[in-house]
Design a protein around this motif. Sequence first.
Motif, PDB file in Angstrom:
ATOM      1  N   SER A  70       0.794 -62.191 -54.470  1.00  0.00           N
ATOM      2  CA  SER A  70       2.020 -62.663 -53.669  1.00  0.00           C
ATOM      3  C   SER A  70       2.897 -61.743 -53.071  1.00  0.00           C
ATOM      4  CB  SER A  70       2.555 -63.851 -54.458  1.00  0.00           C
ATOM      5  OG  SER A  70       3.241 -63.080 -55.618  1.00  0.00           O
ATOM      6  N   LYS A  71       2.761 -60.458 -53.749  1.00  0.00           N
ATOM      7  CA  LYS A  71       3.769 -59.485 -53.326  1.00  0.00           C
ATOM      8  C   LYS A  71       3.229 -58.662 -52.165  1.00  0.00           C
ATOM      9  CE  LYS A  71       6.008 -59.233 -57.958  1.00  0.00           C
ATOM     10  NZ  LYS A  71       6.196 -58.117 -59.089  1.00  0.00           N
ATOM     11  N   ILE A  72       2.023 -58.852 -51.610  1.00  0.00           N
ATOM     12  CA  ILE A  72       1.516 -58.040 -50.718  1.00  0.00           C
ATOM     13  C   ILE A  72       1.770 -58.777 -49.317  1.00  0.00           C
ATOM     14  CG2 ILE A  72      -0.682 -57.204 -49.709  1.00  0.00           C
ATOM     15  CD1 ILE A  72      -1.754 -57.071 -52.325  1.00  0.00           C
ATOM     16  N   GLN A  73       2.625 -58.254 -48.521  1.00  0.00           N
ATOM     17  CA  GLN A  73       3.195 -58.921 -47.150  1.00  0.00           C
ATOM     18  C   GLN A  73       2.846 -58.008 -45.935  1.00  0.00           C
ATOM     19  OE1 GLN A  73       3.945 -62.032 -47.084  1.00  0.00           O
ATOM     20  NE2 GLN A  73       4.164 -62.279 -49.032  1.00  0.00           N
ATOM     21  N   TYR A  74       2.986 -56.611 -46.277  1.00  0.00           N
ATOM     22  CA  TYR A  74       2.842 -55.623 -45.430  1.00  0.00           C
ATOM     23  C   TYR A  74       1.983 -54.520 -45.832  1.00  0.00           C
ATOM     24  CZ  TYR A  74       6.890 -58.255 -43.873  1.00  0.00           C
ATOM     25  OH  TYR A  74       7.737 -59.121 -43.299  1.00  0.00           O
ATOM     26  N   PRO A  75       1.655 -53.498 -45.030  1.00  0.00           N
ATOM     27  CA  PRO A  75       0.757 -52.454 -45.575  1.00  0.00           C
ATOM     28  C   PRO A  75       1.244 -51.352 -46.538  1.00  0.00           C
ATOM     29  CG  PRO A  75       0.354 -52.654 -43.002  1.00  0.00           C
ATOM     30  CD  PRO A  75       1.578 -53.741 -43.414  1.00  0.00           C
ATOM     31  N   THR A 111      -0.077 -42.976 -41.285  1.00  0.00           N
ATOM     32  CA  THR A 111      -1.121 -43.443 -40.368  1.00  0.00           C
ATOM     33  C   THR A 111      -0.957 -45.140 -40.238  1.00  0.00           C
ATOM     34  OG1 THR A 111      -2.723 -41.712 -41.222  1.00  0.00           O
ATOM     35  CG2 THR A 111      -3.833 -43.432 -40.190  1.00  0.00           C
ATOM     36  N   VAL A 112      -0.848 -45.697 -41.362  1.00  0.00           N
ATOM     37  CA  VAL A 112      -0.388 -47.060 -41.423  1.00  0.00           C
ATOM     38  C   VAL A 112       0.498 -47.348 -40.562  1.00  0.00           C
ATOM     39  CG1 VAL A 112       0.141 -48.911 -42.666  1.00  0.00           C
ATOM     40  CG2 VAL A 112      -1.362 -47.357 -43.723  1.00  0.00           C
ATOM     41  N   GLU A 113       1.731 -46.811 -40.627  1.00  0.00           N
ATOM     42  CA  GLU A 113       3.007 -47.186 -39.747  1.00  0.00           C
ATOM     43  C   GLU A 113       2.694 -46.793 -38.186  1.00  0.00           C
ATOM     44  OE1 GLU A 113       5.455 -44.299 -41.840  1.00  0.00           O
ATOM     45  OE2 GLU A 113       5.777 -45.738 -43.530  1.00  0.00           O
ATOM     46  N   ALA A 114       1.964 -45.514 -38.163  1.00  0.00           N
ATOM     47  CA  ALA A 114       1.556 -45.099 -36.747  1.00  0.00           C
ATOM     48  C   ALA A 114       0.901 -46.204 -36.043  1.00  0.00           C
ATOM     49  CB  ALA A 114       1.131 -43.802 -36.485  1.00  0.00           C
ATOM     50  N   SER A 115       0.029 -46.732 -36.707  1.00  0.00           N
ATOM     51  CA  SER A 115      -0.958 -47.725 -35.898  1.00  0.00           C
ATOM     52  C   SER A 115      -0.246 -49.140 -35.754  1.00  0.00           C
ATOM     53  CB  SER A 115      -2.190 -48.005 -36.822  1.00  0.00           C
ATOM     54  OG  SER A 115      -1.801 -48.345 -38.367  1.00  0.00           O
ATOM     55  N   ALA A 116       0.613 -49.513 -37.005  1.00  0.00           N
ATOM     56  CA  ALA A 116       1.477 -50.797 -36.700  1.00  0.00           C
ATOM     57  C   ALA A 116       2.236 -50.486 -35.627  1.00  0.00           C
ATOM     58  CB  ALA A 116       2.035 -50.908 -38.161  1.00  0.00           C
ATOM     59  N   GLU A 117       2.956 -49.207 -35.296  1.00  0.00           N
ATOM     60  CA  GLU A 117       3.923 -49.197 -34.143  1.00  0.00           C
ATOM     61  C   GLU A 117       3.004 -49.011 -32.824  1.00  0.00           C
ATOM     62  OE1 GLU A 117       6.796 -46.580 -37.080  1.00  0.00           O
ATOM     63  OE2 GLU A 117       5.707 -45.447 -35.243  1.00  0.00           O
ATOM     64  N   SER A 118       2.064 -48.388 -32.923  1.00  0.00           N
ATOM     65  CA  SER A 118       1.309 -48.479 -31.594  1.00  0.00           C
ATOM     66  C   SER A 118       0.733 -50.011 -31.139  1.00  0.00           C
ATOM     67  CB  SER A 118       0.143 -47.536 -31.819  1.00  0.00           C
ATOM     68  OG  SER A 118      -0.794 -47.875 -32.607  1.00  0.00           O
ATOM     69  N   MET A 170      -3.959 -64.839 -40.013  1.00  0.00           N
ATOM     70  CA  MET A 170      -4.316 -64.699 -41.526  1.00  0.00           C
ATOM     71  C   MET A 170      -3.451 -63.611 -42.158  1.00  0.00           C
ATOM     72  SD  MET A 170      -8.065 -64.032 -42.809  1.00  0.00           S
ATOM     73  CE  MET A 170      -8.678 -65.407 -42.117  1.00  0.00           C
ATOM     74  N   SER A 171      -2.750 -63.910 -43.406  1.00  0.00           N
ATOM     75  CA  SER A 171      -1.948 -62.840 -44.095  1.00  0.00           C
ATOM     76  C   SER A 171      -2.607 -61.798 -44.513  1.00  0.00           C
ATOM     77  CB  SER A 171      -1.032 -63.537 -45.134  1.00  0.00           C
ATOM     78  OG  SER A 171      -2.018 -63.978 -46.078  1.00  0.00           O
ATOM     79  N   LEU A 172      -1.920 -60.705 -44.831  1.00  0.00           N
ATOM     80  CA  LEU A 172      -2.645 -59.432 -45.263  1.00  0.00           C
ATOM     81  C   LEU A 172      -3.269 -59.765 -46.963  1.00  0.00           C
ATOM     82  CD1 LEU A 172      -3.381 -56.452 -45.134  1.00  0.00           C
ATOM     83  CD2 LEU A 172      -0.963 -56.038 -45.970  1.00  0.00           C
ATOM     84  N   SER A 173      -2.379 -60.650 -47.662  1.00  0.00           N
ATOM     85  CA  SER A 173      -2.662 -60.953 -49.118  1.00  0.00           C
ATOM     86  C   SER A 173      -3.863 -61.722 -48.927  1.00  0.00           C
ATOM     87  CB  SER A 173      -1.617 -61.690 -49.888  1.00  0.00           C
ATOM     88  OG  SER A 173      -1.258 -62.761 -49.116  1.00  0.00           O
TER      89      SER A 173
END
Length: 397
Positions: free
Chosen positions: A74-79, A105-112, A1-4
């Motif tokens: 439509s422009k929301i694809q990533y955190p 925090t968003v980047e860290a959680s996405a990377e982990s 399911m997409s973020l948007s």
Amino acid sequence: MSLSYEIRESASSVAKKYDHSELTKLHILYGIRRKFPEQLSKLSVEEIEKRISALPRVPSNVMVVSEEVEDLLSKIQYPQEALELAKTLATQLLEINLEELSTRTVEASAESAQEKLSLSDSLEQLNKLIGLNEVKTQVSKLINVHQANNIRSAQGLPKIPVGLHCVFTGSPGTGKTTVARYLASMYNSIGLLPSNKVHEVDRSALVAGYVGQTALKVQDAVEKAKGGVLFIDEAYSLSADSGAGFGDEAISTLVKAMEDHRENLAIIVAGYKEPMKQFIESNQGLKSRFQNYIHFNDYSSQELLSIFEELCHSHKMEIDQLAKVDLLKHIEAAKPQGDQGNARYIRNLFEKMYLNMSHRAAEDGNIDLHEILKFNSRDIPSVEVRKQTIGFAPNKE
């Protein structure tokens, strides 16, 4: 399911709670806040909901979404994009300044959460992508060269110079970001990079409003990407103001970073083919350091239909055979291109069709499960006539 889609669902839920028939920016802000409670802790859910409760109540089975709000979603694809929108809306609607909002925090959680894959698994995932046959071949060749170098090095032989940095060219929505993530995983799996993380940025994250500050922003982006991949989307925009200093400063700082961190950083720049060619030629340092060029062709109409079917499968939805025929006609007539073309168009189309399906199911005042499991031709929207625009448009093949 997409973020948007998730944000839209949360926004629609609170709108229905207060008998609102139209989805507004305030509802969208609520949806983003619910999705990112830690990163947006400065925003009070109660305050947003209080503002929402004051909006006029107009009970209806149909939820209206304005073109402006649809465009925002439509422009929301990533955190990162969701958080940037939240900052803008918080300022507009609540007069709250979130400029100091940290996305670490968003980047860290996405990377982990990014699963570490073996080389064979990464290649398998890449090959499962629809279309992109030439891209898959080019990536395989690049990895083969690096593996050959590893074998030479293990035997005490010198490596043949082959850089990690890449230039991805093609229209938006053709899979460049997705392939960058798989490439990062491949580099990591064969020991070229210590991490499989990908830090994604664009011009706004690299260029400041005055000379001097830009170098610090670029250095910050490099620091976040170090050990993995720095992915720069629409990189050609860095050379658009050549001579004014801001973009030139970003480019010169990037070139230095590519030299200083050549053992633990890969930079992938992406954008339309011709502007990217001009970007690379704008600086001798870029020309000498980018050796790997991979072009992403636009998807064919049949491939776009396959992407839609894959979305259906991942969301446990179906589409009947007649609707498939009509959907292919829609895609061929729409010829989706530009910023919202290719796979982005299909993702947006999927969400619009689900919205239409929901409205259709609610026509009798009651939505039954069997009514929202299979798309039919009634759910396909009409093809929008493109508006004439004035201004710069990147050249495409």
